[in-house]
Motif scaffolding. Structure first.
Motif, PDB file in Angstrom:
ATOM      1  N   GLU A   1      26.698  31.024  65.712  1.00 45.46           N
ATOM      2  CA  GLU A   1      28.019  30.549  65.328  1.00 45.46           C
ATOM      3  C   GLU A   1      27.871  29.741  64.043  1.00 45.46           C
ATOM      4  O   GLU A   1      27.158  28.737  64.007  1.00 45.46           O
ATOM      5  CB  GLU A   1      28.631  29.658  66.418  1.00 45.46           C
ATOM      6  N   ASN A   2      28.537  30.204  62.982  1.00 47.37           N
ATOM      7  CA  ASN A   2      28.526  29.498  61.705  1.00 47.37           C
ATOM      8  C   ASN A   2      29.895  28.876  61.476  1.00 47.37           C
ATOM      9  O   ASN A   2      30.889  29.585  61.328  1.00 47.37           O
ATOM     10  CB  ASN A   2      28.205  30.459  60.560  1.00 47.37           C
ATOM     11  N   ASP A   3      29.957  27.554  61.442  1.00 52.25           N
ATOM     12  CA  ASP A   3      31.216  26.845  61.217  1.00 52.25           C
ATOM     13  C   ASP A   3      31.139  26.035  59.928  1.00 52.25           C
ATOM     14  O   ASP A   3      30.054  25.730  59.420  1.00 52.25           O
ATOM     15  CB  ASP A   3      31.520  25.907  62.394  1.00 52.25           C
ATOM     16  N   ASP A   4      32.299  25.671  59.411  1.00 53.24           N
ATOM     17  CA  ASP A   4      32.405  24.830  58.207  1.00 53.24           C
ATOM     18  C   ASP A   4      31.750  25.495  56.997  1.00 53.24           C
ATOM     19  O   ASP A   4      31.047  24.844  56.218  1.00 53.24           O
ATOM     20  CB  ASP A   4      31.758  23.452  58.445  1.00 53.24           C
ATOM     21  N   ILE A   5      32.006  26.795  56.839  1.00 50.58           N
ATOM     22  CA  ILE A   5      31.406  27.496  55.705  1.00 50.58           C
ATOM     23  C   ILE A   5      32.451  28.090  54.767  1.00 50.58           C
ATOM     24  O   ILE A   5      32.118  28.875  53.882  1.00 50.58           O
ATOM     25  CB  ILE A   5      30.445  28.614  56.181  1.00 50.58           C
ATOM     26  N   ALA A   6      33.722  27.709  54.939  1.00 55.54           N
ATOM     27  CA  ALA A   6      34.794  28.282  54.113  1.00 55.54           C
ATOM     28  C   ALA A   6      34.571  28.024  52.631  1.00 55.54           C
ATOM     29  O   ALA A   6      34.888  28.868  51.784  1.00 55.54           O
ATOM     30  CB  ALA A   6      36.148  27.723  54.552  1.00 55.54           C
ATOM     31  N   ASP A   7      33.991  26.865  52.294  1.00 52.78           N
ATOM     32  CA  ASP A   7      33.788  26.530  50.880  1.00 52.78           C
ATOM     33  C   ASP A   7      32.811  27.478  50.194  1.00 52.78           C
ATOM     34  O   ASP A   7      32.825  27.605  48.964  1.00 52.78           O
ATOM     35  CB  ASP A   7      33.280  25.089  50.749  1.00 52.78           C
ATOM     36  N   LEU A   8      31.959  28.139  50.969  1.00 51.15           N
ATOM     37  CA  LEU A   8      30.975  29.052  50.366  1.00 51.15           C
ATOM     38  C   LEU A   8      31.642  30.263  49.718  1.00 51.15           C
ATOM     39  O   LEU A   8      31.058  30.896  48.838  1.00 51.15           O
ATOM     40  CB  LEU A   8      29.973  29.533  51.421  1.00 51.15           C
ATOM     41  N   PHE A   9      32.862  30.584  50.147  1.00 49.16           N
ATOM     42  CA  PHE A   9      33.516  31.795  49.674  1.00 49.16           C
ATOM     43  C   PHE A   9      34.551  31.526  48.581  1.00 49.16           C
ATOM     44  O   PHE A   9      35.237  32.441  48.142  1.00 49.16           O
ATOM     45  CB  PHE A   9      34.171  32.513  50.857  1.00 49.16           C
ATOM     46  N   VAL A  10      34.640  30.275  48.143  1.00 49.56           N
ATOM     47  CA  VAL A  10      35.526  29.947  47.031  1.00 49.56           C
ATOM     48  C   VAL A  10      34.853  30.383  45.730  1.00 49.56           C
ATOM     49  O   VAL A  10      33.744  29.938  45.415  1.00 49.56           O
ATOM     50  CB  VAL A  10      35.824  28.434  46.980  1.00 49.56           C
ATOM     51  N   PRO A  11      35.476  31.265  44.939  1.00 52.90           N
ATOM     52  CA  PRO A  11      34.832  31.780  43.714  1.00 52.90           C
ATOM     53  C   PRO A  11      34.547  30.659  42.715  1.00 52.90           C
ATOM     54  O   PRO A  11      35.300  29.695  42.589  1.00 52.90           O
ATOM     55  CB  PRO A  11      35.873  32.760  43.161  1.00 52.90           C
ATOM     56  N   ASN A  12      33.408  30.789  42.030  1.00 51.82           N
ATOM     57  CA  ASN A  12      33.080  29.880  40.935  1.00 51.82           C
ATOM     58  C   ASN A  12      32.306  30.654  39.886  1.00 51.82           C
ATOM     59  O   ASN A  12      31.886  31.799  40.119  1.00 51.82           O
ATOM     60  CB  ASN A  12      32.296  28.664  41.432  1.00 51.82           C
ATOM     61  N   ASN A  13      32.082  30.054  38.742  1.00 51.45           N
ATOM     62  CA  ASN A  13      31.460  30.754  37.614  1.00 51.45           C
ATOM     63  C   ASN A  13      29.967  30.522  37.498  1.00 51.45           C
ATOM     64  O   ASN A  13      29.340  31.021  36.563  1.00 51.45           O
ATOM     65  CB  ASN A  13      32.133  30.326  36.301  1.00 51.45           C
ATOM     66  N   THR A  14      29.389  29.778  38.416  1.00 45.77           N
ATOM     67  CA  THR A  14      27.981  29.404  38.253  1.00 45.77           C
ATOM     68  C   THR A  14      27.038  30.007  39.290  1.00 45.77           C
ATOM     69  O   THR A  14      25.873  30.247  38.989  1.00 45.77           O
ATOM     70  CB  THR A  14      27.832  27.875  38.291  1.00 45.77           C
ATOM     71  N   HIS A  15      27.520  30.258  40.505  1.00 51.10           N
ATOM     72  CA  HIS A  15      26.585  30.744  41.515  1.00 51.10           C
ATOM     73  C   HIS A  15      27.325  31.375  42.701  1.00 51.10           C
ATOM     74  O   HIS A  15      28.521  31.156  42.907  1.00 51.10           O
ATOM     75  CB  HIS A  15      25.694  29.601  42.017  1.00 51.10           C
ATOM     76  N   THR A  16      26.562  32.149  43.465  1.00 52.42           N
ATOM     77  CA  THR A  16      27.006  32.650  44.765  1.00 52.42           C
ATOM     78  C   THR A  16      26.015  32.146  45.811  1.00 52.42           C
ATOM     79  O   THR A  16      25.006  31.518  45.482  1.00 52.42           O
ATOM     80  CB  THR A  16      27.047  34.186  44.801  1.00 52.42           C
ATOM     81  N   TYR A  17      26.305  32.435  47.076  1.00 50.71           N
ATOM     82  CA  TYR A  17      25.464  31.921  48.156  1.00 50.71           C
ATOM     83  C   TYR A  17      24.855  33.065  48.969  1.00 50.71           C
ATOM     84  O   TYR A  17      25.446  34.136  49.126  1.00 50.71           O
ATOM     85  CB  TYR A  17      26.281  31.036  49.104  1.00 50.71           C
ATOM     86  N   ILE A  18      23.675  32.773  49.504  1.00 53.17           N
ATOM     87  CA  ILE A  18      23.051  33.622  50.520  1.00 53.17           C
ATOM     88  C   ILE A  18      22.540  32.688  51.604  1.00 53.17           C
ATOM     89  O   ILE A  18      21.890  31.679  51.313  1.00 53.17           O
ATOM     90  CB  ILE A  18      21.897  34.455  49.937  1.00 53.17           C
ATOM     91  N   LYS A  19      22.849  33.000  52.860  1.00 65.49           N
ATOM     92  CA  LYS A  19      22.482  32.120  53.965  1.00 65.49           C
ATOM     93  C   LYS A  19      21.970  32.936  55.140  1.00 65.49           C
ATOM     94  O   LYS A  19      22.469  34.025  55.424  1.00 65.49           O
ATOM     95  CB  LYS A  19      23.707  31.302  54.400  1.00 65.49           C
ATOM     96  N   SER A  20      20.994  32.409  55.825  1.00 65.76           N
ATOM     97  CA  SER A  20      20.511  33.016  57.064  1.00 65.76           C
ATOM     98  C   SER A  20      20.423  31.916  58.133  1.00 65.76           C
ATOM     99  O   SER A  20      20.249  30.748  57.811  1.00 65.76           O
ATOM    100  CB  SER A  20      19.145  33.673  56.836  1.00 65.76           C
ATOM    101  N   PRO A  21      20.560  32.295  59.408  1.00 71.00           N
ATOM    102  CA  PRO A  21      20.798  33.656  59.872  1.00 71.00           C
ATOM    103  C   PRO A  21      22.287  34.004  59.909  1.00 71.00           C
ATOM    104  O   PRO A  21      23.124  33.137  60.066  1.00 71.00           O
ATOM    105  CB  PRO A  21      20.229  33.625  61.289  1.00 71.00           C
ATOM    106  N   ALA A  22      22.544  35.268  59.748  1.00 72.59           N
ATOM    107  CA  ALA A  22      23.835  35.877  60.070  1.00 72.59           C
ATOM    108  C   ALA A  22      24.981  35.592  59.126  1.00 72.59           C
ATOM    109  O   ALA A  22      25.547  34.511  59.137  1.00 72.59           O
ATOM    110  CB  ALA A  22      24.277  35.521  61.479  1.00 72.59           C
ATOM    111  N   GLY A  23      25.286  36.596  58.303  1.00 73.37           N
ATOM    112  CA  GLY A  23      26.635  36.690  57.810  1.00 73.37           C
ATOM    113  C   GLY A  23      27.020  36.309  56.416  1.00 73.37           C
ATOM    114  O   GLY A  23      28.064  36.716  55.968  1.00 73.37           O
ATOM    115  N   VAL A  24      26.233  35.503  55.681  1.00 71.81           N
ATOM    116  CA  VAL A  24      26.630  35.110  54.329  1.00 71.81           C
ATOM    117  C   VAL A  24      25.659  35.728  53.333  1.00 71.81           C
ATOM    118  O   VAL A  24      24.461  35.437  53.366  1.00 71.81           O
ATOM    119  CB  VAL A  24      26.655  33.578  54.161  1.00 71.81           C
ATOM    120  N   CYS A  25      26.172  36.586  52.465  1.00 75.04           N
ATOM    121  CA  CYS A  25      25.302  37.247  51.495  1.00 75.04           C
ATOM    122  C   CYS A  25      26.034  37.385  50.166  1.00 75.04           C
ATOM    123  O   CYS A  25      27.201  37.009  50.033  1.00 75.04           O
ATOM    124  CB  CYS A  25      24.833  38.609  52.011  1.00 75.04           C
TER     125      CYS A  25
END
Length: 469
Positions: free
Chosen positions: A278-302
């Motif tokens: 269960e991944n909670d409190d990750i909404a901010d990871l999907f807000v577009p920006n001009n400097t970087h993207t995220y990758i997280k493990s385990p499960a679901g953020v790439c």
């Protein structure tokens, strides 16, 4: 003749690049020995790829590893992990000895793990709870299954408060210490162990086959019901049931004596194991920006990369030119400096977004044509991580084969690729030469910020053609 020319083109690209860098007089001397139809024109074009952070609804997690606990990270949010597992039963299993008076003494679930296999605060109090599975398990190896649906969550088999780092053991170790495997021992009702023994005494018992044993005892659900700040990672084979009992024997003086022993049922690849996250409190990871993207493990953020294949198809004229090189590397930002900050995933897999499901379900590995695994120094080393920590770089090498295949099949579409955190196991073929034997989605807590500044998103496309075809 055309095939011969193509082979010559492949072999001569590096030579052509060198010739292009020489002065005019020397270049003419080199070309003068070639036939007009063998002169190669090499060209470099620059394109810009785009990137965005995306979420996968579920991740295929058929693995031999178990992760459980709960941990919060200021950037990557709250992660809770738990698992269900069955246990292997030898066909026609019987107790090795006859319990004294036919009685079982006690029963427990044991979780063993190495001293380096935890994440977060190792001395924070946590509580593990074990529940008996009461519904048949499906071979659903995706991480979005709600495991509580398989159990009666109001009746735990047992609970145990623990800290990942066992201070009581280390206080008693002699100077220099001895090897010690950490473990969590959760006592469960003796009546269940008695039920196991009584069943084995039947003429046609549930222990006659693995299938009938799974119906008799479908497995256990292991989760945490108190505490946050620590996650433990272990191998499935280190999770087992242990049934203690005494049996009568003779000592060296031929006197009757009671000896304590145990029967053990282990988890294995032959039976079902399901992980959930269960991944909670990750909404901010999907807000577009001009400097970087995220990758997280385990499960679901790439990270999703879009390669402008339609633009490349036009500027390189792929019908007449050969794409020789399209090298992809991803740079990442420094690791965050707070306590227990996530570290970069050990490996990244680069794969077409439509191929992810079949890749993991069919147990595939990288082929360096349709999918690529990041590497540090060489693709064929035994390195435990596929990135360069000094340059903060994940390198995939020349992915032109993937680009060319896509343009041939779908010239009207851009190429969408996913970058997924994975773990790699390998086999030694010969001295200092290793090949990948298995790739699985990473269950190791990790995170990384991929740089998407414009300069880091520009890639060179090197192509060539014969000047006089």
């Amino acid at each position: 003749m055309k095939m011969t020319k193509k082979l010559v083109a492949l072999c001569c690209v590096s030579t052509s690049l060198l010739l292009c860098s020489c002065n005019d007089n020397l270049t003419k001397v080199g070309i003068s020995v070639l036939l007009p139809e063998d002169i190669i024109s090499v060209r470099t074009d620059t394109v810009t790829i785009t990137a965005q952070t995306v979420r996968l609804d579920s991740v295929y997690a058929k693995t031999t590893q178990c992760l459980f606990g709960e941990m919060y990270d200021p950037l990557y949010g709250n992660l809770k992990a738990d698992f269900i597992c069955q246990f292997y039963c030898q066909e026609n299993f019987k107790f090795a000895q006859t319990p004294y008076e036919g009685k079982i003494d006690s029963m427990e679930v044991v979780i063993m793990y190495a001293g380096s296999s935890w994440f977060g605060d190792s001395i924070i109090p946590m509580q593990a709870s074990v529940y008996e599975v009461n519904k048949p398990l499906k071979r659903n190896f995706y991480t979005n299954d709600h495991l509580g649906n398989y159990c009666n969550m109001s009746q735990p088999l047992g609970q145990k408060t623990y800290t990942a780092y066992d201070l009581s053991i280390y206080d008693t170790l002699p100077p220099g210490g001895i090897y010690y495997t950490h473990n969590i021992r959760i006592k469960i009702p003796q009546e269940l162990g008695q039920k196991f023994y009584d069943e084995t005494m039947k003429e046609e018992s549930a222990f006659s086959s693995q299938e009938s044993f799974n119906q008799f005892f479908p497995g256990v659900y292991v989760t945490t019901t108190f505490g946050s700040g620590n996650l433990i990672l272990t191998e499935g084979e280190n999770v087992f049931l242990r049934i203690f009992y005494n049996y009568m024997s003779k000592d060296s003086l031929d006197r009757d004596t009671l000896i304590r022993t145990a029967e053990i049922f282990t988890n294995s690849k032959e039976v079902i194991q399901i992980s959930r996250f269960e991944n909670d409190d990750i909404a901010d990871l999907f807000v577009p920006n001009n400097t970087h993207t995220y990758i997280k493990s385990p499960a679901g953020v790439c990270t999703k990369l879009t390669v402008p294949a339609t633009e490349i198809e036009k500027i390189t004229d792929v019908k007449n030119r050969y794409i020789n090189d399209f090298t992809l590397s991803l740079h990442y930002l420094p690791i965050d400096e707070w306590d227990f900050a996530y570290t970069p995933p050990p490996y990244l897999l680069l794969i077409h977004e439509d191929s992810v499901k079949s890749f993991f379900e069919n147990g595939k590995i990288e082929d360096n044509e349709s999918c690529f695994l990041s590497y540090n120094l060489s693709r064929y080393t035994s390195s435990s991580y596929g990135y360069n920590p000094l340059r903060r770089l994940y390198n995939f090498g020349n992915i032109s084969a993937l680009l060319k295949s896509h343009i041939e099949k779908s010239p009207e579409k851009d190429l969408n690729l996913l970058v997924i955190p994975v773990i790699r196991t390998y086999t030694q073929i010969q001295t200092n030469y290793y090949l990948t034997s298995e790739i699985m989605n990473s269950l190791i807590p990790g995170g990384v910020k991929i740089r998407t500044d414009q300069d880091f998103m520009k890639l060179a496309v090197i192509s060539s053609e014969f000047e006089n075809k």
